[in-house]
Scaffold this motif. Structure first.
Motif, mmCIF file in Angstrom:
data_model
loop_
_atom_site.group_PDB
_atom_site.id
_atom_site.type_symbol
_atom_site.label_atom_id
_atom_site.label_comp_id
_atom_site.label_asym_id
_atom_site.label_seq_id
_atom_site.Cartn_x
_atom_site.Cartn_y
_atom_site.Cartn_z
ATOM 1 N N LYS A 122 -47.419 3.805 -0.605
ATOM 2 C CA LYS A 122 -48.518 4.757 -0.486
ATOM 3 C C LYS A 122 -48.183 6.120 -1.097
ATOM 4 O O LYS A 122 -49.073 6.843 -1.520
ATOM 5 C CB LYS A 122 -48.899 4.933 0.991
ATOM 6 N N ASP A 123 -46.918 6.474 -1.111
ATOM 7 C CA ASP A 123 -46.480 7.773 -1.609
ATOM 8 C C ASP A 123 -46.203 7.676 -3.110
ATOM 9 O O ASP A 123 -45.461 6.799 -3.543
ATOM 10 C CB ASP A 123 -45.207 8.183 -0.855
ATOM 11 N N PRO A 124 -46.787 8.562 -3.922
ATOM 12 C CA PRO A 124 -46.518 8.524 -5.366
ATOM 13 C C PRO A 124 -45.024 8.640 -5.697
ATOM 14 O O PRO A 124 -44.576 8.128 -6.719
ATOM 15 C CB PRO A 124 -47.281 9.730 -5.914
ATOM 16 N N LEU A 125 -44.269 9.276 -4.818
ATOM 17 C CA LEU A 125 -42.831 9.382 -5.049
ATOM 18 C C LEU A 125 -42.147 8.020 -5.026
ATOM 19 O O LEU A 125 -41.122 7.822 -5.674
ATOM 20 C CB LEU A 125 -42.178 10.275 -3.989
ATOM 21 N N THR A 126 -42.724 7.088 -4.280
ATOM 22 C CA THR A 126 -42.133 5.752 -4.219
ATOM 23 C C THR A 126 -42.180 5.093 -5.593
ATOM 24 O O THR A 126 -41.207 4.450 -6.010
ATOM 25 C CB THR A 126 -42.858 4.890 -3.171
ATOM 26 N N MET A 127 -43.284 5.258 -6.304
ATOM 27 C CA MET A 127 -43.366 4.704 -7.659
ATOM 28 C C MET A 127 -42.324 5.350 -8.557
ATOM 29 O O MET A 127 -41.665 4.676 -9.344
ATOM 30 C CB MET A 127 -44.773 4.898 -8.226
ATOM 31 N N ARG A 128 -42.158 6.644 -8.430
ATOM 32 C CA ARG A 128 -41.130 7.339 -9.218
ATOM 33 C C ARG A 128 -39.747 6.809 -8.864
ATOM 34 O O ARG A 128 -38.915 6.580 -9.740
ATOM 35 C CB ARG A 128 -41.208 8.842 -8.958
ATOM 36 N N ALA A 129 -39.507 6.581 -7.569
ATOM 37 C CA ALA A 129 -38.216 6.035 -7.136
ATOM 38 C C ALA A 129 -38.001 4.655 -7.741
ATOM 39 O O ALA A 129 -36.901 4.333 -8.204
ATOM 40 C CB ALA A 129 -38.147 5.963 -5.609
ATOM 41 N N ARG A 130 -39.047 3.832 -7.756
ATOM 42 C CA ARG A 130 -38.934 2.491 -8.342
ATOM 43 C C ARG A 130 -38.611 2.577 -9.836
ATOM 44 O O ARG A 130 -37.772 1.834 -10.343
ATOM 45 C CB ARG A 130 -40.221 1.701 -8.128
ATOM 46 N N LEU A 131 -39.284 3.474 -10.536
ATOM 47 C CA LEU A 131 -39.039 3.633 -11.976
ATOM 48 C C LEU A 131 -37.625 4.143 -12.253
ATOM 49 O O LEU A 131 -36.936 3.648 -13.152
ATOM 50 C CB LEU A 131 -40.070 4.582 -12.591
ATOM 51 N N LEU A 132 -37.200 5.126 -11.471
ATOM 52 C CA LEU A 132 -35.855 5.662 -11.665
ATOM 53 C C LEU A 132 -34.791 4.645 -11.266
ATOM 54 O O LEU A 132 -33.736 4.571 -11.906
ATOM 55 C CB LEU A 132 -35.689 6.969 -10.885
ATOM 56 N N ALA A 133 -35.064 3.845 -10.242
ATOM 57 C CA ALA A 133 -34.130 2.787 -9.855
ATOM 58 C C ALA A 133 -33.989 1.785 -10.990
ATOM 59 O O ALA A 133 -32.884 1.341 -11.311
ATOM 60 C CB ALA A 133 -34.592 2.106 -8.574
ATOM 61 N N ALA A 134 -35.114 1.438 -11.608
ATOM 62 C CA ALA A 134 -35.070 0.513 -12.746
ATOM 63 C C ALA A 134 -34.262 1.110 -13.892
ATOM 64 O O ALA A 134 -33.466 0.408 -14.533
ATOM 65 C CB ALA A 134 -36.488 0.173 -13.200
ATOM 66 N N ALA A 135 -34.422 2.403 -14.133
ATOM 67 C CA ALA A 135 -33.645 3.070 -15.184
ATOM 68 C C ALA A 135 -32.160 3.071 -14.836
ATOM 69 O O ALA A 135 -31.304 2.867 -15.713
ATOM 70 C CB ALA A 135 -34.145 4.504 -15.380
ATOM 71 N N ALA A 136 -31.847 3.274 -13.565
ATOM 72 C CA ALA A 136 -30.443 3.263 -13.138
ATOM 73 C C ALA A 136 -29.838 1.882 -13.351
ATOM 74 O O ALA A 136 -28.713 1.755 -13.872
ATOM 75 C CB ALA A 136 -30.331 3.674 -11.664
ATOM 76 N N ILE A 137 -30.574 0.845 -12.978
ATOM 77 C CA ILE A 137 -30.076 -0.525 -13.157
ATOM 78 C C ILE A 137 -29.887 -0.825 -14.640
ATOM 79 O O ILE A 137 -28.882 -1.406 -15.043
ATOM 80 C CB ILE A 137 -31.043 -1.531 -12.493
ATOM 81 N N GLU A 138 -30.845 -0.399 -15.450
ATOM 82 C CA GLU A 138 -30.749 -0.599 -16.896
ATOM 83 C C GLU A 138 -29.504 0.092 -17.454
ATOM 84 O O GLU A 138 -28.803 -0.460 -18.301
ATOM 85 C CB GLU A 138 -32.009 -0.030 -17.551
ATOM 86 N N THR A 139 -29.212 1.284 -16.970
ATOM 87 C CA THR A 139 -28.035 2.024 -17.416
ATOM 88 C C THR A 139 -26.758 1.287 -17.042
ATOM 89 O O THR A 139 -25.848 1.153 -17.867
ATOM 90 C CB THR A 139 -28.027 3.441 -16.810
ATOM 91 N N VAL A 140 -26.693 0.807 -15.800
ATOM 92 C CA VAL A 140 -25.507 0.066 -15.349
ATOM 93 C C VAL A 140 -25.327 -1.187 -16.198
ATOM 94 O O VAL A 140 -24.218 -1.495 -16.651
ATOM 95 C CB VAL A 140 -25.618 -0.297 -13.847
ATOM 96 N N GLU A 141 -26.414 -1.906 -16.448
ATOM 97 C CA GLU A 141 -26.330 -3.127 -17.257
ATOM 98 C C GLU A 141 -25.880 -2.830 -18.679
ATOM 99 O O GLU A 141 -25.089 -3.567 -19.255
ATOM 100 C CB GLU A 141 -27.671 -3.864 -17.243
ATOM 101 N N ALA A 142 -26.384 -1.727 -19.249
ATOM 102 C CA ALA A 142 -25.982 -1.351 -20.605
ATOM 103 C C ALA A 142 -24.498 -1.009 -20.659
ATOM 104 O O ALA A 142 -23.790 -1.408 -21.586
ATOM 105 C CB ALA A 142 -26.815 -0.166 -21.096
ATOM 106 N N VAL A 143 -24.015 -0.301 -19.654
ATOM 107 C CA VAL A 143 -22.592 0.041 -19.590
ATOM 108 C C VAL A 143 -21.757 -1.232 -19.481
ATOM 109 O O VAL A 143 -20.734 -1.378 -20.161
ATOM 110 C CB VAL A 143 -22.309 1.003 -18.413
ATOM 111 N N GLN A 144 -22.207 -2.150 -18.643
ATOM 112 C CA GLN A 144 -21.475 -3.412 -18.476
ATOM 113 C C GLN A 144 -21.471 -4.219 -19.771
ATOM 114 O O GLN A 144 -20.447 -4.787 -20.148
ATOM 115 C CB GLN A 144 -22.082 -4.234 -17.330
ATOM 116 N N ARG A 145 -22.617 -4.274 -20.462
ATOM 117 C CA ARG A 145 -22.683 -4.993 -21.746
ATOM 118 C C ARG A 145 -21.751 -4.369 -22.765
ATOM 119 O O ARG A 145 -21.031 -5.066 -23.484
ATOM 120 C CB ARG A 145 -24.114 -5.001 -22.284
ATOM 121 N N ASN A 146 -21.764 -3.039 -22.838
ATOM 122 C CA ASN A 146 -20.894 -2.352 -23.792
ATOM 123 C C ASN A 146 -19.427 -2.578 -23.476
ATOM 124 O O ASN A 146 -18.611 -2.764 -24.377
ATOM 125 C CB ASN A 146 -21.202 -0.847 -23.821
ATOM 126 N N ALA A 147 -19.090 -2.559 -22.179
ATOM 127 C CA ALA A 147 -17.701 -2.805 -21.778
ATOM 128 C C ALA A 147 -17.297 -4.224 -22.135
ATOM 129 O O ALA A 147 -16.194 -4.454 -22.649
ATOM 130 C CB ALA A 147 -17.534 -2.555 -20.282
#
Length: 154
Positions: A122-147
């Motif tokens: 219900k809170d617009p911040l939750t959508m932002r949290a979901r988007l930022l969480a997805a970006a964080a996961i993407e970053t971790v995956e990219a670091v792991q792929r590069n490693a």
């Protein structure tokens, strides 16, 4: 906003609820206009006048974040969360600070907590949290792929 104990402490400091609310609205408007210095002064004053109100620290942290002052932003969000552990705005914004500092796991934890606090989205911040969480996961995956790619080249 503040509970009755907070209102009492604010009144002892010479402020009334309506006065503090009016000041906070003024500070928020200045923040939205990008007048960060003036907004910061208002929220610093409000923090002094009502030290138990988490919102003022969250707003102060948002101003520091907008100015890319990550250490004071992190401190303000930590203080807000000490006062109100369910402050989703402080959680999402602190998560963003952690992302910018490269602390991906801490960021993901804050985003997950914010999402948990709003299971019905219900809170617009939750959508932002979901988007930022997805970006964080993407970053971790990219670091792991590069490693892994770097290891294969050795």
């Amino acid at each position: 906003m503040a509970n009755s104990n907070d209102a009492t402490s604010a009144q002892q400091a010479g402020a009334t609820g309506p006065e503090l609310l009016e000041r906070a609205m003024e500070g928020f408007q200045l923040y939205e206009l990008g007048e960060y210095t003036d907004a910061r002064l208002i929220f610093e004053e409000l923090c002094e006048r009502d030290p138990k109100e988490a919102y003022y620290r969250t707003a102060l942290g948002a101003i520091f974040l907008a100015e890319d002052e990550l250490d004071p932003a992190l401190e303000a969000f930590n203080q807000a969360l000490d006062l109100n552990p369910k402050d989703s705005a402080a959680l999402v914004n602190r998560g963003e600070v952690y992302l910018r500092l490269g602390s991906i796991m801490e960021a993901a934890q804050d985003f997950a907590r914010a999402v948990d606090l709003d299971p019905e989205n219900k809170d617009p911040l939750t959508m932002r949290a979901r988007l930022l969480a997805a970006a964080a996961i993407e970053t971790v995956e990219a670091v792991q792929r590069n490693a892994a790619h770097s290891e294969l080249k050795k």
